[in-house]
Scaffold this active site. Sequence first.
Site, PDB file in Angstrom:
ATOM      1  CG  ASP A 138      -7.669   0.218   3.205  1.00 59.19           C
ATOM      2  OD1 ASP A 138      -8.367  -0.592   2.628  1.00 59.19           O
ATOM      3  OD2 ASP A 138      -6.257   0.229   3.180  1.00 59.19           O
ATOM      4  CE  LYS A 155      -4.202  -2.062   2.014  1.00 57.82           C
ATOM      5  NZ  LYS A 155      -5.309  -2.091   2.778  1.00 57.82           N
TER       6      LYS A 155
END
Length: 278
Positions: A106, A69
């Site tokens: 997220d 990420k």
Amino acid sequence: MSSPLQFAVFGHPIAHSLSPPIHQAFARQFGIELAYRTIDAPPSTFADAVKHFFDHEGGRGANVTLPHKAAAFALADEHTQAAARVGTANVLTRRPDGGLVAHNTDGAGMVRDLTERHGIDLRGHDTLMLGAGGAARGVAWSLFDAGVATLTIVNRTPAAADALADAIGEPARVHTRYWEELGNIGSYDLIVNATSAGTLGQSFTLPFSLAASRALCYDLGYGKSAVGFLAWARAANALYAYDGLGMLIETAADAFELWHGKRPDTEPVYQSLRAQGS
């Protein structure tokens, strides 16, 4: 006949991912034909794999999971406000000029899963975050947006916890402690497992004293990776113990909307995967 649109999820490991069936289920809701696959790329080849997917395989969009990420964020030419805030990305989209845009959904997905699907009010919670990597960064700011009172970050490498706390910039509400202190730092209303231990097949033991009487325990992972933490939460008599399947589906819906301009209905997909034992 035109070939289906190409999408993928990058990770390492990634074979366990439920993202392909989730996106196919979303596509069926709108009659969209797409190809969505997993791409296992170790960190050393991640950047090249992403470039090849978008430049030579007709890639239209990609999801990104651990351990990539932060690398996905660094790779992008443009960053949304949410991605810039956390410094990581879980979605990549392609601009008309070929540049990549980094998104991070997220935190929004986790909060939506907890508040809308499970009916949890996060306001006023004293929160313990286990882990300080990309997954933890992705949700930390959104927990404050949802109204948690405090956040204590514990990571096996203390420097990473300190760096995340500094980035959040709320010294009166964000604290870091050493992993070795877990047995005597008190109890928490919300405990979030943001470590990669479950995904990597590692186990860790936590003291039951961490869970307050009405504690909510949430693992950002799902399936087998969340089994150990959820078993601990139940043994600690936590009031709620959830894995991150709902979060995964919500973040997938965010990505799907970015790519197709249509918002899928997440609940039937969630219920279907739960019924299948996911």
